[in-house]
Design an enzyme around this catalytic site. Structure first.
Site, PDB file in Angstrom:
ATOM      1  N   CYS A   2       9.208  39.251  60.136  1.00 30.62           N
ATOM      2  CA  CYS A   2       8.603  39.550  61.431  1.00 30.62           C
ATOM      3  C   CYS A   2       9.655  39.212  62.481  1.00 30.62           C
ATOM      4  O   CYS A   2      10.688  38.618  62.155  1.00 30.62           O
ATOM      5  CB  CYS A   2       7.394  38.664  61.705  1.00 30.62           C
ATOM      6  N   ARG A  27      12.421  44.580  62.208  1.00 29.11           N
ATOM      7  CA  ARG A  27      11.940  43.489  61.352  1.00 29.11           C
ATOM      8  C   ARG A  27      10.440  43.613  61.043  1.00 29.11           C
ATOM      9  O   ARG A  27       9.894  42.806  60.290  1.00 29.11           O
ATOM     10  CB  ARG A  27      12.187  42.129  62.034  1.00 29.11           C
ATOM     11  N   ASN A  97       7.273  33.488  61.734  1.00 31.91           N
ATOM     12  CA  ASN A  97       7.847  34.405  60.753  1.00 31.91           C
ATOM     13  C   ASN A  97       8.075  33.582  59.495  1.00 31.91           C
ATOM     14  O   ASN A  97       8.708  32.534  59.556  1.00 31.91           O
ATOM     15  CB  ASN A  97       9.178  34.952  61.300  1.00 31.91           C
ATOM     16  N   GLU A 469      18.911  53.992  37.254  1.00 33.30           N
ATOM     17  CA  GLU A 469      18.829  53.648  38.673  1.00 33.30           C
ATOM     18  C   GLU A 469      20.228  53.688  39.312  1.00 33.30           C
ATOM     19  O   GLU A 469      20.393  54.163  40.440  1.00 33.30           O
ATOM     20  CB  GLU A 469      18.176  52.263  38.844  1.00 33.30           C
ATOM     21  N   HIS A 492      24.618  62.871  20.990  1.00 34.25           N
ATOM     22  CA  HIS A 492      23.711  63.991  20.721  1.00 34.25           C
ATOM     23  C   HIS A 492      23.857  65.106  21.755  1.00 34.25           C
ATOM     24  O   HIS A 492      22.952  65.911  21.944  1.00 34.25           O
ATOM     25  CB  HIS A 492      22.266  63.493  20.665  1.00 34.25           C
ATOM     26  N   LYS A 591      12.417  58.522  53.617  1.00 35.48           N
ATOM     27  CA  LYS A 591      12.058  57.188  53.103  1.00 35.48           C
ATOM     28  C   LYS A 591      10.692  57.205  52.437  1.00 35.48           C
ATOM     29  O   LYS A 591      10.474  56.543  51.442  1.00 35.48           O
ATOM     30  CB  LYS A 591      12.065  56.192  54.271  1.00 35.48           C
TER      31      LYS A 591
END
Ligand code: F6R
Length: 596
Positions: A2, A27, A97, A469, A492, A591
């Site tokens: 935060c 934030r 925070n 990934e 393969h 996003k």
């Protein structure tokens, strides 16, 4: 994550607090609030972005105040859960925070003493503790209160009868900006730069008393600390990225603290059953898209290894078109945004099929949280770069904790193994830190990849999906064609594509697949492909057969995907940077993918 800002001086606080707060919107931005001290403490807050709070504000007079922009971690985004919070007497306003781990116990105690709570947040206990400990001096009351608190925080407190702001820090950033006849306190430097470039950093365990003409910082024992201010030369735009060129790099470097936050409060839940209380399901299915699907694949290995519960995987975009089976497994939906259309559709389909559903997500109050039976939050903080980085790491942490819970509750994991696994997870932020500190190792590899048109990423067992990934990260931000492959599958087919212009990145961890991996590396090298080997830092055998070696700390193999992923993220980032690509916003990607 935060953002907090406090101001004390001679100007109208509201203008400065709103302007400074907007610099911290990266934030968190699900709700915002402001408290100004003039005639008593006046608090205004609302759900939504700072701009919508600003539109609804009346003219407020006062030269002292605090403000907050929230990224919900405890309690959904709502007006009631927005900061600042006031105590029952209306004397104090407080913003925070961080995460108060023992908030449930504290709340129970405070409620039994007569304190009335108005929100679901962990933060609210702080302002009631302050009220309970107040004996004429806010700083002493805050210090006393913090002795009862377990957790992390950056706190700012304003009070009705004083022009001082009292602040405290433990593992969450806090900086003080020194002006002339005015001073500010904030979560991060960008909030301060319109007013001053003279900055004092507050350290863990320290508290501060800030008035228009003076700033005093105190250590944990209460002794005053003398510290020279530093002069910041960044522009506001640079500062929002913490001085980094891209959000992606900033977010990779936030990996250790995100993992730490993800573990807070949840490690104890493994035995106590704070999550996944009922483990009476026969099988598990994990459903996700993109990077989250790779996390799911790693999760399957971890769940089967630690709990022996059969686990299957399905891409969210395929799940709803597949045939359901008679059994109704626990369906785990992994989605950092909580808004991916395919994953939402899969959650609805799973419930239609009578399955119990659990979502792993980073966004409190996101759509998926309303579609499932149970939610596990990853607490990575907001991620702005399109490529998933720190959120992916915390998905791995979440899946590991769920697997440990299943293994322990089903008596497949004894106390000793659980103790070792927990210790290993607690050390994970340090391991990731070590990878980040050793990032210079990757330079030669970056050069190799940046000059290539195609690349392969290979691994076995739990690190096969890790390499999927790695390949995805490279292709999405550097536009190099990269394929992740199970190392045993190369012969393969894809071996036909290897030559001296096609680098191969190989993960070789000393587990039961290690010898086979070394053979695969030799096969690849025999086709003249340059090889980048990632292994334990003391692995001389691997080092001796690859062109470039990247060492990681010796973690338990079951958690090795975490540090290896950080290497792969850094490789992708620096390769894309070398090629001059648009890193935070790669072409054609978004996003949050809200179309099916
Ligand atoms: C890749 C990436 C995407 C997402 C995918 C799912 O870096 O970020 O592949 O993982 O779009 O998104 P979430 O996790 O929000 O459901």
């Amino acid at each position: 994550m935060c953002g907090i800002v406090g101001y004390t001086g001679s100007r109208q606080a509201v203008d400065i607090l709103l302007d400074a707060l907007k610099r911290l919107e990266y934030r968190g931005y699900d709700s915002a609030g402001i408290a100004v001290c003039g005639k008593g403490v006046q608090i205004f807050k609302d759900k939504g972005e700072i701009s919508s709070l600003e539109k609804s504000l009346p003219r407020i007079h006062g030269t002292v105040g605090i403000s907050h922009t929230r990224w919900a971690t405890c309690g959904k985004p709502s007006k009631e859960n927005a900061h600042p919070f006031a105590d029952c007497t209306g004397r104090f306003a407080l913003v925070h925070n961080g995460i108060i781990e023992n908030h449930r116990q504290l709340r129970q105690k405070l409620e039994s003493e007569g304190h009335r709570f108005t929100s679901e947040t962990d933060t609210e206990v702080l302002v009631h503790l302050l009220e309970a400990n107040f004996n004429g001096d806010v700083h002493s009351a805050l210090r006393e209160s913090l002795k009862e608190v377990k957790g992390t925080y950056a706190i700012a407190v304003a009070s009705s009868d004083s022009n001082e702001i009292v602040a405290a820090r433990m593992e969450n950033p806090l900086v003080i900006g020194l002006g002339v006849g005015e001073n500010l306190v904030a979560s991060d430097v960008p909030a301060l730069l319109n007013y001053t470039n003279k900055i004092l950093h507050v350290m863990d365990g320290e508290t501060a008393v800030i008035s228009p003409d003076s700033v005093a910082i105190y250590d944990e024992s209460g002794a005053e600390v003398k510290r020279n201010p530093s002069t910041v030369t960044w522009t506001i735009e640079d500062a929002e990225k913490g001085g980094f060129e891209h959000f992606m790099l900033k977010e990779i470097l936030e990996g250790p603290s995100s993992i730490h936050n993800s573990l807070l409060g949840s490690l104890d839940g493994v035995e106590e059953g704070e999550f996944l209380q009922d483990v009476g399901f026969k099988s598990v299915k994990i459903v996700a898209c993109g990077s989250s699907f790779h996390a799911a694949m790693i999760g399957k290995y971890v769940i089967e290894n630690l709990s022996h519960i059969p686990t299957t995987l399905e891409l969210a975009s395929e799940y709803r078109y597949s045939h359901g089976t008679k059994e109704s497994p626990l369906v785990i939906l992994v989605t950092q945004s909580g808004e991916t259309a395919d994953t939402l559709a899969a959650a609805r389909e799973a419930r239609r099929r009578g399955c119990r559903t659990l979502a792993i997500t980073n966004v409190v109050g996101s759509t998926i949280t309303r579609e499932v039976d149970e939610v596990f939050y990853t607490r990575a903080g907001p991620e702005i770069g399109v490529a998933a980085t720190k959120t992916f790491l915390t998905q791995l942490v979440a899946l590991s904790l769920l697997a440990m819970r299943m293994g322990f509750a089903r008596r497949q994991l004894d106390h000793e193994r659980l103790r070792i696994l927990k210790a290993e997870l607690r050390s994970m932020p340090r391991y990731v830190e070590a990878v980040i500190d050793g990032a210079q190792q990757i330079e030669g590899s970056v050069e190799m990849l940046a000059g290539a048109r195609d690349a392969f990423f290979i691994g076995r067992n739990i690190n096969f999906p890790t390499m999927l990934e790695g390949a995805l990260k490279l292709k999405e931000i550097s536009y190099i064609h990269a394929e992740g492959y199970a190392a045993g599958e190369l012969k393969h087919g894809p071996l036909a594509l290897l030559d001296s212009r096609t680098p191969v990145v190989a993960a070789c961890i000393k587990d039961h697949t290690y010898d086979k991996m070394l053979s695969n590396v030799s096969e690849v090298a025999a086709r003249d492909s340059p090889v980048i080997g990632i292994g334990y830092e003391d692995d001389m055998d691997l080092r001796s057969i690859v062109d470039r070696f990247i060492g990681i700390p010796k973690v338990d193999p079951i958690f090795s995907p975490i540090p290896i992923t950080v290497v792969l993220q850094l490789l992708a980032y620096h390769t894309a940077k070398r090629k001059g690509c648009s890193i935070d916003k790669p072409r054609n990607l978004a996003k949050s993918v809200t179309v099916e």
